[in-house]
Design a protein around this motif. Structure first.
Motif, PDB file in Angstrom:
ATOM      1  N   LEU A 196       0.866  -1.171   0.000  1.00  0.00           N
ATOM      2  CA  LEU A 196       0.000   0.000   0.000  1.00  0.00           C
ATOM      3  C   LEU A 196       0.902   1.220   0.000  1.00  0.00           C
ATOM      4  CD1 LEU A 196      -2.551  -0.994   2.793  1.00  0.00           C
ATOM      5  CD2 LEU A 196      -3.035  -0.764   0.367  1.00  0.00           C
ATOM      6  N   ASP A 199      -0.376   6.970  -0.693  1.00  0.00           N
ATOM      7  CA  ASP A 199      -1.612   7.572  -1.186  1.00  0.00           C
ATOM      8  C   ASP A 199      -2.863   6.991  -0.532  1.00  0.00           C
ATOM      9  OD1 ASP A 199      -0.172   9.141  -2.843  1.00  0.00           O
ATOM     10  OD2 ASP A 199      -0.338   7.802  -4.582  1.00  0.00           O
ATOM     11  N   CYS A 200      -2.737   5.807   0.035  1.00  0.00           N
ATOM     12  CA  CYS A 200      -3.889   5.119   0.614  1.00  0.00           C
ATOM     13  C   CYS A 200      -4.528   5.978   1.702  1.00  0.00           C
ATOM     14  CB  CYS A 200      -3.436   3.779   1.198  1.00  0.00           C
ATOM     15  SG  CYS A 200      -4.687   2.952   2.170  1.00  0.00           S
ATOM     16  N   HIS A 209      -7.158   4.757   3.393  1.00  0.00           N
ATOM     17  CA  HIS A 209      -7.815   3.783   4.259  1.00  0.00           C
ATOM     18  C   HIS A 209      -9.333   3.791   4.141  1.00  0.00           C
ATOM     19  CE1 HIS A 209      -3.943   2.775   5.994  1.00  0.00           C
ATOM     20  NE2 HIS A 209      -3.686   4.065   5.950  1.00  0.00           N
ATOM     21  N   CYS A 210      -9.774   3.786   2.892  1.00  0.00           N
ATOM     22  CA  CYS A 210     -11.215   3.723   2.665  1.00  0.00           C
ATOM     23  C   CYS A 210     -11.755   2.334   2.975  1.00  0.00           C
ATOM     24  CB  CYS A 210     -11.553   4.124   1.229  1.00  0.00           C
ATOM     25  SG  CYS A 210     -10.945   2.954  -0.002  1.00  0.00           S
ATOM     26  N   CYS A 256     -10.707  -2.289  -0.408  1.00  0.00           N
ATOM     27  CA  CYS A 256      -9.980  -3.532  -0.673  1.00  0.00           C
ATOM     28  C   CYS A 256     -10.396  -4.615   0.314  1.00  0.00           C
ATOM     29  CB  CYS A 256      -8.476  -3.294  -0.631  1.00  0.00           C
ATOM     30  SG  CYS A 256      -7.904  -2.334   0.778  1.00  0.00           S
ATOM     31  N   HIS A 274      -7.110   2.522  10.407  1.00  0.00           N
ATOM     32  CA  HIS A 274      -6.199   2.124   9.316  1.00  0.00           C
ATOM     33  C   HIS A 274      -6.378   0.670   8.919  1.00  0.00           C
ATOM     34  CE1 HIS A 274      -3.025   5.534   9.373  1.00  0.00           C
ATOM     35  NE2 HIS A 274      -4.252   5.996   9.528  1.00  0.00           N
ATOM     36  N   CYS A 298      -9.161   0.051  -6.478  1.00  0.00           N
ATOM     37  CA  CYS A 298      -8.642   1.070  -5.553  1.00  0.00           C
ATOM     38  C   CYS A 298      -8.821   2.468  -6.151  1.00  0.00           C
ATOM     39  CB  CYS A 298      -7.166   0.808  -5.258  1.00  0.00           C
ATOM     40  SG  CYS A 298      -6.441   2.022  -4.144  1.00  0.00           S
ATOM     41  N   ALA A 317      -3.410   3.085  -4.993  1.00  0.00           N
ATOM     42  CA  ALA A 317      -2.390   2.948  -3.950  1.00  0.00           C
ATOM     43  C   ALA A 317      -1.920   1.502  -3.793  1.00  0.00           C
ATOM     44  CB  ALA A 317      -2.949   3.448  -2.622  1.00  0.00           C
ATOM     45  N   LEU A 318      -2.572   0.581  -4.506  1.00  0.00           N
ATOM     46  CA  LEU A 318      -2.284  -0.843  -4.330  1.00  0.00           C
ATOM     47  C   LEU A 318      -1.353  -1.351  -5.414  1.00  0.00           C
ATOM     48  CD1 LEU A 318      -5.535  -2.770  -3.451  1.00  0.00           C
ATOM     49  CD2 LEU A 318      -3.274  -3.166  -2.554  1.00  0.00           C
TER      50      LEU A 318
END
Lengths: 490, 462
Positions: free
Chosen positions: A24, A27-28, A30-31, A34, A51, A76, A80-81
Motif C-alpha cells: 500500500l 496515497d492510501c 484507508h477507505c 480492498c 487504518h 482502488c 495505492a495498491l
C-alpha cells in the motif's frame, strides 16, 4: 483407528513467505474498499481501527484470483495498491524442494487440508525420478467422502510367519534422527504424532532420551555403527530394532556430530566427552559379511526376542544382494535409504554422487526379491527423498510396501531448508539444534499437531488417489508400475 | 624414512571472492525496533555504532538464508533477494555454485559439509550424470573417517614393466610417483600472466605434482620449481625448445596437431632422450582417435604418457563429445590393444568440481589435468568470453604467494573428497579406480535397467 483431529496450528512467525507481495503506498486513505473486495482476506481493518493493517500477502492468489485478475488493484480509487512477484520467493527452496512445495507443506501442516488447485504440492522440479513420474488415471465419477473413508491405507510391518504382528494404519513412519542432530522438543513432537497415529518414529543413534519413554511403543531403537547410547534397556524397551548400516546422504562414510552440537546433555546420552566431535565409523566393526550380520541380529534377538528387525542400508549397485542377505539373516523390514535423502550434516560430494537415487533402488530390489521368491515375506520400505504423498504413492507403485519420512516432518515443524543444521548453534528455526535457547522455539504439542495435520492431508490425498485408480487398499498398489507414466524431459 | 603425505592448509581470504548468495535489504519503513537483531543468530543485524537508535545496514555476507528476521519483522521491512553479483558468476558449465564451492575450498581447505539433503537437479550432463558406488559391507582394514590415512592417492607415471624377459640386462622402466592424481595447467586460457603461472608452479612444487608451462611462459622466476615443471609445446614450435632449460625437467609434453610428420616427431623424441634420458615424454592428443604412428611409438616405448586435450568445458575440438565419453573410448582402445599399462593416460578439460576427479578416473584416466579451476581458485569468475582487460578479479594483480596457498588449500579439499569417494567404495588405492566402470552407475544404463521394463511399450531410449 480413531480419527485424528485437525487443529489449526499457524506458524509462530509474524509473516509468511509468499509468492506475491502486496504493498500500500502513502496515497492510501484507508477507505477499506480492498477489505470488502478481496475474497481471501488479504486486507483487514481491525475492529476499532481507522487504518487498514499491513496486507497479508501470503493469502493472495495473484492472477488466479477468483474475483478476477488484479481485482483489488483496479478497484482502488487512488491507485495505492500494488501486487508484485515477491523477489524473496526465489531465495527459498531448491530443485528438490521447490518454494511451492515448502510453502504447501507448511500450509498442510497448518490446516490439515490439501492446498487448492493452484499450488503445487505433489512434485518438485528436479527433472528426474519422482519428478518425472505421473499417475495415469481416467476422469472418474465424483468421489464421495464415504468412499474415501473406506479406503484402507494400512500395511503390516511383519510378513514372516513368526514374530509379533505389527500393523500401521498409514504406509509410513518416521525416520531416525538422533538426539544431538535434532532437539529434544523435535523428537518429542515426532514421537507424540507417531503415538497419535499408531505408527513409529526412530531414535537415530544418539541414545534414547528418557522423555521418550511414555511413547516407547511407537519409538524404534536404532543401533548404528557408533553404538552411541545403545544399552540393553533401550533394546528391551522397543517393538522394532533398526540396524543402520549406512545412510543415503552419506553412504559408506559413517556419521559425524560436530563438536558445537555435542552439548553436555547430548554427550551424557551418548556417553561421550562434551564439545568434542563424535564420529560414527563405517561399517559396523563387528560385521564384515552377511554371516556376521546374522550374528548381529541373533545378538539383539537374544536380548529382545519379540522385536522386529529392520535393516537400513543405502543404495549401491549391489543393493539387491544386500537386501536378500538381510532377509536370510532374519530381517523383517528392509529400509532402502536413497542418495538424495536428508541428513544433519554430510559432505556435499557424498549427497550428490555416492549411491543411486531411491527410485532406481526400489524397482531393482523389488524385482530381485520377486525373482528370489521371498517378496511376500519381507517388508520393503523406501526412504531418502520422499517429500509428498505423491512420492509415497510412486514409491509404492514402483515396488515398495511403504516409506519412511524424515525431511517432510521437519518442514512441517517450520524448516526452510537453509542447510545450517550442522555448525555453531545449529538450526536457527529451533529444529536441528541442541542450543538451550533455540530448542525452546518448538513446542512439542504444537509440533506434534503440525505433523499430524500434514499426515491428515496426505492420508486424504492418498485415499483419493487410490479411488481414482480404482483400488481399495494401498497394498494393491504395490508394484503397479502400469499406473505410472514418464513425462518427457524438457 | 617413510613420510606420510600431507597437504598443509592455511586459511587464505581473497576480498574479490567475498560474494554471498543472498542480499538482505532493509527498506525505509523499518522503525528500528531491533527485533531482527534478537532473531538473527549470525549477527547480520546490528545497531549503528554512532547512533544506537538506528539499525545498521545488514551484513548480507553473514546471512545463511534462514528467514527468521524476515518472518518476524513487524513492519515487513526486510527483504531477501538473490545477489545479482552471485547470479552473474561463470556460465552454464562453470555455474555460480561450482565457482563459489571452489572459492570456499580455496579459502578454507576444507570439504564442503552442510546439513539437509541434496538440493540439485536429479542428474546433469557429462560427469554429473554418473553416480559412484559404495560397499555396504567392506573389509576390516578400512574404517570410514578413521583409517582414511591408509588410502593412497599416489599414482605412477610412465610405462610399467609387464614382465621381465632378460634378467641379465634389466631395463627398469622410467617411473615417477606423484602423490595426487592431478596435474596443473599454468595457462589454460593463454593469458600469459606471470604471477598466476608462478603461483601454480609454486603450488605444484609444494604438493609434489607437475605444472605444465608453455615454452614462451617460462622465465627465470620459475627456476626454483624446475623439478615440478613440465614443458609443453606444439610440435611446430619444437625449434624453440632450446630457449628453456628443458634438459633439467622431469616431464616434457609435445602437443600434436591432427596431422603431423612422424619423422619429425621421431627425430625430436630421439633428441630429447639423448639429452634428458630421465624425463618422461608425453604426447598431447587433439582427439581420442589413435593414429598408427602413435601406436607404434607406444609399442616402441618412445613415449610414456598421453594427454587428451579438450577445452575447459570438456568438449573435444572435433565437436560435441564430452571428455567422459572420449576418454572412455581412448582407454578401451588401449585396453583392447593390450597396451593400457604401457602408457599413462591423462585428460585435460571439464574438471570443475572435486567429484569430477574420481569420475574421470573411473572413465579411464590415470590422472586429470586441472585447468580453469586453478584460475577460479585465484579469484577468476569464469566469464565467457574472458575479459582479462577488465577482469573483475584483477587476475593480473593477484599475489602469487596468496594464490599458491589458495590452490594448495583447494587441492587438500579435493584430495580429501577423493578419499571420501574411495573410502565409501572400500578401495584403498586410487590406482585401482582407473577404468573401474563397474564402480559407477551411468544415468542411461541405470535408467534403462530400472525403468525400461516398466514402460516396455514405449521404451525410454530409442
Amino acid at each position: 483407528m480413531k480419527n485424528i483431529e485437525i487443529k489449526h496450528r499457524p506458524s509462530p512467525y509474524r509473516s509468511e513467505i509468499s509468492l506475491y507481495q502486496i504493498s500500500l503506498s502513502d496515497d492510501c486513505f484507508h477507505c477499506g474498499l480492498c477489505v470488502d473486495v478481496c475474497p481471501y482476506g488479504v486486507f483487514e481493518r481491525k475492529e476499532g481501527f481507522n487504518h487498514v493493517s499491513t496486507p497479508n500477502s501470503a493469502l493472495c492468489e495473484g492472477p488466479n484470483c477468483k474475483a478476477g485478475v488484479y481485482h483489488c488493484v483496479t478497484k482502488c480509487p487512488v491507485d495505492a495498491l500494488k501486487i508484485d512477484v515477491n523477489p524473496q520467493w526465489r531465495t527459498l527452496g531448491d530443485f528438490r524442494w521447490t518454494p511451492e512445495l515448502i510453502v504447501s507443506t507448511w500450509q498442510q501442516a497448518e490446516t490439515g487440508e490439501t492446498p487448492n488447485g493452484n499450488r503445487e504440492y505433489k512434485t518438485g522440479s528436479s527433472g528426474g525420478g519422482f519428478d518425472r513420474f505421473d499417475f495415469m488415471m481416467e476422469d472418474a465419477a465424483p468421489i464421495t467422502p464415504e468412499e474415501v473413508e473406506r479406503i484402507d491405507l494400512s500395511i503390516s510391518l511383519n510378513r514372516r510367519e513368526d514374530g509379533p504382528s505389527v500393523e500401521i494404519p498409514v504406509p509410513w513412519y518416521g525416520a531416525g534422527m538422533s538426539f544431538g542432530s535434532v532437539s529434544l522438543p523435535t523428537m518429542l513432537s515426532r514421537a507424540k504424532s507417531a503415538k497419535a497415529w499408531n505408527t513409529f518414529t526412530s531414535t537415530g543413534e544418539g541414545g534414547y532420551p528418557d522423555e521418550l519413554i511414555p511413547y516407547k511403543d511407537h519409538v524404534i531403537t536404532q543401533i548404528a555403527t557408533g553404538l552411541f547410547g545403545v544399552r540393553e534397556e533401550t533394546i528391551i524397551r522397543t517393538r522394532i530394532i533398526e540396524f543402520k548400516y549406512a545412510q543415503g546422504a552419506k553412504p559408506g562414510l559413517g556419521g559425524h556430530l560436530l563438536g558445537d552440537k555435542n552439548t553436555p546433555g547430548v554427550a551424557k546420552k551418548r556417553e561421550a566427552v562434551p564439545w568434542t566431535s563424535l564420529f560414527s565409523p563405517f561399517p559396523f566393526h563387528s560385521v564384515y559379511s552377511v554371516e556376521d550380520h546374522k550374528k548381529h541380529i541373533d545378538w539383539v534377538k537374544s536380548i529382545n526376542p519379540d522385536a522386529l528387525i529392520s535393516v537400513k542400508v543405502s543404495t549401491p549397485s549391489d543393493v539387491d544382494m544386500v537386501a536378500v542377505g538381510s532377509y536370510y539373516a532374519g530381517a523383517n523390514i528392509i529400509n532402502l535409504d536413497g542418495g538424495y535423502g536428508g541428513t544433519g550434516a554430510a559432505p556435499e560430494i557424498a549427497k550428490k554422487n555416492i549411491a543411486m537415487p531411491i527410485e532406481y533402488a526400489i524397482t531393482k530390489v523389488h524385482r530381485f526379491l520377486l525373482d528370489e521368491g521371498i517378496r511376500d515375506e519381507v517388508v520393503l520400505l523406501a526412504s531418502g527423498g520422499i517429500r509428498t504423498s505423491y512420492d509415497i504413492a510412486k514409491s509404492i507403485a514402483l515396488g515398495a510396501d511403504g516409506v519412511i519420512i524424515g525431511t517432510s516432518e521437519l518442514i512441517a515443524l517450520g524448516c526452510v531448508r537453509c542447510g545450517n543444521c550442522e555448525s555453531g548453534r545449529g538450526c536457527p528455526r529451533g529444529i536441528a539444534t541442541t542450543d538451550s535457547e533455540l530448542d525452546q522455539l518448538i513446542d512439542p504439542d504444537w509440533g506434534a499437531q503440525r505433523i499430524s495435520n500434514l499426515y491428515v492431508a496426505w492420508q486424504n490425498q492418498l485415499k483419493t488417489l487410490l479411488l481414482q485408480l480404482g483400488l481399495k487398499k494401498i497394498k494393491e498398489l504395490r508394484g503397479r508400475t502400469d499406473f505410472l507414466r514418464y513425462t518427457d524431459e524438457e | 624414512m617413510y613420510e606420510r603425505y600431507h597437504i598443509d592448509t592455511s586459511p587464505t581470504k581473497l576480498p574479490s571472492t567475498q560474494i554471498g548468495k543472498f542480499e538482505i535489504i532493509r527498506k525505509d519503513n523499518c522503525f528500528n525496533c531491533g527485533q531482527c537483531m534478537t532473531q538473527c543468530i549470525y549477527d547480520v543485524h546490528t545497531r549503528e555504532d554512532r547512533d544506537q537508535r538506528k539499525m545498521a545496514e545488514p551484513v548480507s555476507q553473514l546471512c545463511k538464508n534462514c528467514f527468521s528476521c524476515i518472518q518476524n519483522c513487524p513492519q515487513q521491512a526486510l527483504e531477501m533477494v538473490r545477489n545479482s553479483k552471485y547470479e552473474s558468476l561463470g556460465n552454464t558449465y562453470w555455474t555460480p555454485d561450482k565457482i563459489l564451492t571452489i572459492w570456499n575450498e580455496a579459502e578454507e581447505g576444507k570439504i564442503p559439509v552442510y546439513g539437509a539433503g541434496y538440493r540439485g537437479p536429479f542428474k546433469g550432463s557429462g560427469f554429473d550424470s554418473i553416480w559412484t558406488d559404495m560397499s555396504e559391507i567392506v573389509r576390516p582394514t578400512r574404517d570410514g573417517i578413521h583409517g582414511r590415512e591408509y588410502i593412497a592417492t599416489a599414482i605412477d607415471l610412465g610405462r610399467k614393466l609387464s614382465w621381465i624377459t632378460d634378467f641379465e640386462n634389466l631395463d627398469p622402466p622410467n617411473i615417477r610417483v606423484i602423490q595426487i592424481p592431478m596435474f596443473f595447467d599454468t595457462d589454460p586460457l593463454g593469458l600469459c600472466l606471470k604471477n598466476i603461472i608462478l603461483a601454480i608452479a609454486k603450488a605444484a612444487h609444494r604438493i609434489g605434482t607437475f605444472a605444465y608451462v608453455n615454452l614462451e611462459d617460462y622465465s627465470d622466476e620459475l627456476k626454483p620449481y624446475i623439478e615440478s615443471i613440465a614443458f609443453r609445446f606444439p610440435l611446430h614450435k619444437a625449434g624453440h625448445l632450446d630457449s628453456v632449460p628443458w634438459k633439467k625437467v622431469n616431464l616434457i609434453e609435445i602437443v600434436l596437431p591432427k596431422e603431423f610428420s612422424s619423422s619429425k616427431l621421431e627425430k625430436l623424441l630421439v633428441k630429447i632422450k639423448k639429452h634428458n634420458s630421465t624425463a618422461l615424454i608425453s604426447l598431447g592428443l587433439p582427439s581420442h582417435l589413435l593414429s598408427e604412428e602413435i601406436i607404434k611409438l607406444i609399442q616402441a616405448s618412445s613415449v610414456d604418457m598421453l594427454n587428451l586435450y579438450t577445452d575447459s568445458y570438456g568438449n573435444s575440438s572435433e565437436g560435441d563429445m564430452f571428455i567422459s565419453e572420449s576418454i572412455r573410448k581412448l582407454h578401451l582402445n588401449l585396453v583392447k590393444r593390450h597396451m593400457r599399462d604401457e602408457i599413462t593416460l591423462m585428460g585435460k578439460g571439464g574438471i570443475a568440481a572435486a567429484e569430477h576427479v574420481p569420475k574421470a578416473i573411473i572413465c579411464g584416466e590415470d590422472a586429470v589435468v586441472l585447468d580453469l579451476s586453478l584460475l577460479v581458485a585465484a579469484g577468476c569468475r569464469a566469464c565467457d568470453p574472458c575479459r582479462i582487460e577488465n577482469c573483475p578479479a584483477e587476475l593480473k594483480k593477484v599475489d602469487s604467494e596468496t594464490t599458491a596457498q589458495r590452490i594448495i588449500n583447494m587441492m587438500c579439499a579435493w584430495r580429501d573428497q577423493l578419499l571420501e569417494i574411495l573410502s565409501a567404495m572400500g578401495i584403498r588405492d586410487v590406482r585401482r579406480l582407473r577404468g573401474e566402470v563397474g564402480r559407477a552407475m551411468f544415468y542411461e544404463d541405470i535408467e534403462k535397467e530400472s525403468f525400461d521394463f516398466i514402460f516396455e511399450e514405449k521404451p525410454l531410449f530409442k
